[in-house]
Design a protein around this motif. Structure first.
Motif, PDB file in Angstrom:
ATOM      1  N   GLN A 120       9.205   9.771  -4.412  1.00  0.00           N
ATOM      2  CA  GLN A 120      10.041   8.615  -4.146  1.00  0.00           C
ATOM      3  C   GLN A 120       9.291   7.565  -3.330  1.00  0.00           C
ATOM      4  OE1 GLN A 120      12.929   8.180  -5.489  1.00  0.00           O
ATOM      5  NE2 GLN A 120      13.081  10.216  -6.373  1.00  0.00           N
ATOM      6  N   GLN A 121       9.513   6.305  -3.674  1.00  0.00           N
ATOM      7  CA  GLN A 121       8.871   5.222  -2.946  1.00  0.00           C
ATOM      8  C   GLN A 121       9.474   5.113  -1.557  1.00  0.00           C
ATOM      9  OE1 GLN A 121       9.673   1.332  -4.377  1.00  0.00           O
ATOM     10  NE2 GLN A 121       7.903   0.412  -3.401  1.00  0.00           N
ATOM     11  N   LYS A 122       8.571   4.893  -0.613  1.00  0.00           N
ATOM     12  CA  LYS A 122       9.023   4.734   0.779  1.00  0.00           C
ATOM     13  C   LYS A 122       8.948   3.269   1.185  1.00  0.00           C
ATOM     14  CE  LYS A 122       7.530   9.358   2.168  1.00  0.00           C
ATOM     15  NZ  LYS A 122       6.644  10.142   3.039  1.00  0.00           N
ATOM     16  N   VAL A 170       2.987   0.891 -10.303  1.00  0.00           N
ATOM     17  CA  VAL A 170       1.908   1.433  -9.472  1.00  0.00           C
ATOM     18  C   VAL A 170       1.466   2.787 -10.000  1.00  0.00           C
ATOM     19  CG1 VAL A 170       1.375   2.378  -7.196  1.00  0.00           C
ATOM     20  CG2 VAL A 170       2.516   0.162  -7.388  1.00  0.00           C
ATOM     21  N   ALA A 171       2.430   3.650 -10.326  1.00  0.00           N
ATOM     22  CA  ALA A 171       2.105   4.998 -10.801  1.00  0.00           C
ATOM     23  C   ALA A 171       1.274   4.954 -12.077  1.00  0.00           C
ATOM     24  CB  ALA A 171       3.396   5.789 -11.036  1.00  0.00           C
ATOM     25  N   PHE A 223       0.799  -1.224   0.000  1.00  0.00           N
ATOM     26  CA  PHE A 223       0.000   0.000   0.000  1.00  0.00           C
ATOM     27  C   PHE A 223       0.834   1.277   0.000  1.00  0.00           C
ATOM     28  CE2 PHE A 223      -2.718  -3.218   2.103  1.00  0.00           C
ATOM     29  CZ  PHE A 223      -3.755  -3.231   1.180  1.00  0.00           C
ATOM     30  N   ALA A 224       2.075   1.193   0.441  1.00  0.00           N
ATOM     31  CA  ALA A 224       2.905   2.389   0.583  1.00  0.00           C
ATOM     32  C   ALA A 224       3.041   3.192  -0.713  1.00  0.00           C
ATOM     33  CB  ALA A 224       4.282   2.017   1.136  1.00  0.00           C
ATOM     34  N   PRO A 225       3.292   2.545  -1.874  1.00  0.00           N
ATOM     35  CA  PRO A 225       3.435   3.342  -3.102  1.00  0.00           C
ATOM     36  C   PRO A 225       2.168   4.119  -3.461  1.00  0.00           C
ATOM     37  CG  PRO A 225       4.292   1.129  -3.421  1.00  0.00           C
ATOM     38  CD  PRO A 225       3.559   1.122  -2.122  1.00  0.00           C
ATOM     39  N   TYR A 226       1.014   3.496  -3.274  1.00  0.00           N
ATOM     40  CA  TYR A 226      -0.243   4.173  -3.594  1.00  0.00           C
ATOM     41  C   TYR A 226      -0.467   5.363  -2.665  1.00  0.00           C
ATOM     42  CZ  TYR A 226      -1.442   0.126  -6.476  1.00  0.00           C
ATOM     43  OH  TYR A 226      -1.443  -0.848  -7.439  1.00  0.00           O
ATOM     44  N   LEU A 227      -0.240   5.156  -1.370  1.00  0.00           N
ATOM     45  CA  LEU A 227      -0.431   6.235  -0.405  1.00  0.00           C
ATOM     46  C   LEU A 227       0.558   7.368  -0.656  1.00  0.00           C
ATOM     47  CD1 LEU A 227      -0.979   4.121   2.852  1.00  0.00           C
ATOM     48  CD2 LEU A 227      -2.706   5.310   1.493  1.00  0.00           C
ATOM     49  N   ASN A 228       1.785   7.000  -1.007  1.00  0.00           N
ATOM     50  CA  ASN A 228       2.812   8.003  -1.271  1.00  0.00           C
ATOM     51  C   ASN A 228       2.456   8.861  -2.477  1.00  0.00           C
ATOM     52  OD1 ASN A 228       5.361   9.215  -0.720  1.00  0.00           O
ATOM     53  ND2 ASN A 228       6.256   8.044  -2.416  1.00  0.00           N
TER      54      ASN A 228
END
Length: 391
Positions: free
Chosen positions: A389-391, A329-330, A194-199
């Motif tokens: 940037q991905q976290k 994801v992007a 989920f981190a990439p979407y939220l970021n």
């Protein structure tokens, strides 16, 4: 591997998927008659495709970043081919609905993940032209889908439509599994779900683009969905002739894709988007006022395809810069916004057409598009987006 070959292989896969996306509409009456179910109930197979097609784009975006974009596209095309072939063997509404749902699931990965892969392979100065070329080939499949489906159904039957598409899909899949094995494909096994979407959604720059693409899909795809119905209403042409007229959309999409990068490099991204959306607005005006003249109608449809490609290829090029480690994801998220907006636009459009007429739809969506153009024009910042940037 030669970059041109990469574009042709991915473009063929995109062509088949986009053509398959729209092919059911012209053959729906034939399916309804053959399986002995009324037309309203048979339309369930359209929804069965579209819903998973939208939702699974988000899932495949994460899987592509984790396991490799080429690998996920190849895997999906194998099962897309099988599901399309099964549709040709369907005997009733239940199994056809299941097969179309499976087709929608695996079709979901091809467009956004191909765009992400192009973003990985092509440097920024070549990227928009590459994206535009890929989109042009893919949208040509969409533009020709009614002519292809209508003609095959006319000379054979509706099962032949799915069989021909399955054969085309076999060709694209074999190319991906053989020559396409040399396509570079990076992996990011450390990425969280989920981190990439939220970021991306928490970054103001990327969120702005996603919202603009959502409205772009609403007004552009929402109005495009009714062009065929408008032509049939005015001229009472059969599906084959309507498909031939609509093919100009695909041809001009290819041209728009090829020149979009050069235009963007010369005048900037923001002006390219505004130019594209303005072309679509002009196309709507032409269709509304001069749609009863076949030559001007064809010109308007071509201008629509050109404008859509100029605007959308620019938005997509911007989106490839959001997250290098989570590009799948992007791009899945931007595809979800575009198709989701198109789905909403089509749903609202069907109510407008049902209660009024086609010209009312084009007038209202034209006004909405004008508001979108004004909103983009007053955005002070240029469309040079800081990478999230991905976290």
């Amino acid at each position: 591997m030669n970059k041109r070959s990469i574009l042709l292989i991915l473009g063929l896969a995109g062509f088949v998927v986009m053509a398959d996306n729209w092919v059911v509409s012209p053959i729906l009456p034939s399916i309804s008659k053959d399986i002995g179910v009324n037309l309203a109930s048979t339309s369930l197979i359209i929804s069965a495709y579209m819903i998973p097609f939208g939702l699974f784009q988000l899932i495949f975006g994460y899987l592509a970043d984790k396991f490799g974009k080429r690998q996920v596209i190849s895997f999906s095309m194998v099962f897309f081919t099988i599901a399309t072939g099964l549709c040709a063997l369907g005997t009733g509404l239940t199994d056809l609905t299941i097969y179309r749902a499976l087709t929608g699931v695996f079709a979901a990965s091809v467009m956004p993940i191909s765009l992400a892969l192009i973003g990985d392979i092509f440097p920024l100065n070549e990227r928009q032209t590459a994206i535009g070329t890929f989109l042009g080939i893919s949208f040509l499949g969409q533009g020709l889908s009614m002519a292809i489906g209508g003609s095959i159904a006319f000379f054979f039957n509706w099962r032949g439509v799915f069989m021909i598409y399955a054969i085309l899909s076999v060709v694209a899949t074999i190319l991906l599994l053989t020559v396409g094995r040399n396509i570079p494909s990076s992996k990011n096994k450390e990425g969280k779900v989920f981190a990439p979407y939220l970021n991306l959604l928490s970054n103001p720059s990327s969120l702005k683009i996603y919202l603009l693409v959502l409205f772009e899909g609403f007004f552009l795809l929402g109005s495009f969905s009714f062009l065929s119905g408008y032509i049939q209403n005015i001229y009472d042409f059969n599906n084959f002739l309507i498909g031939l007229i609509m093919s100009i959309f695909g041809v001009m999409s290819i041209i728009g894709g090829r020149i979009s990068g050069k235009i963007s490099a010369k005048v900037g991204r923001k002006k390219t988007i505004l130019l594209g959306l303005t072309f679509v607005l002009l196309a709507m005006i032409i269709i509304i006022t001069l749609g009863n003249i076949l030559e001007t109608l064809i010109f308007g449809i071509g201008l629509f395809g050109l404008g859509l490609m100029l605007a959308h290829s620019t938005f997509l090029t911007i989106a490839t810069e959001f997250a290098a480690k989570a590009r799948g994801v992007a791009m899945s998220l931007v595809a979800f916004c575009f198709m989701g907006g198109g789905g909403l636009g089509t749903a609202f459009g069907s109510r407008i057409v049902g209660n009024s007429r086609f010209t009312t739809l084009f007038i209202l969506y034209g006004i909405g598009l004008l508001i979108l153009i004004v909103a983009i024009s007053i955005i002070k910042k240029s469309f040079i987006i800081a990478t999230a940037q991905q976290k």
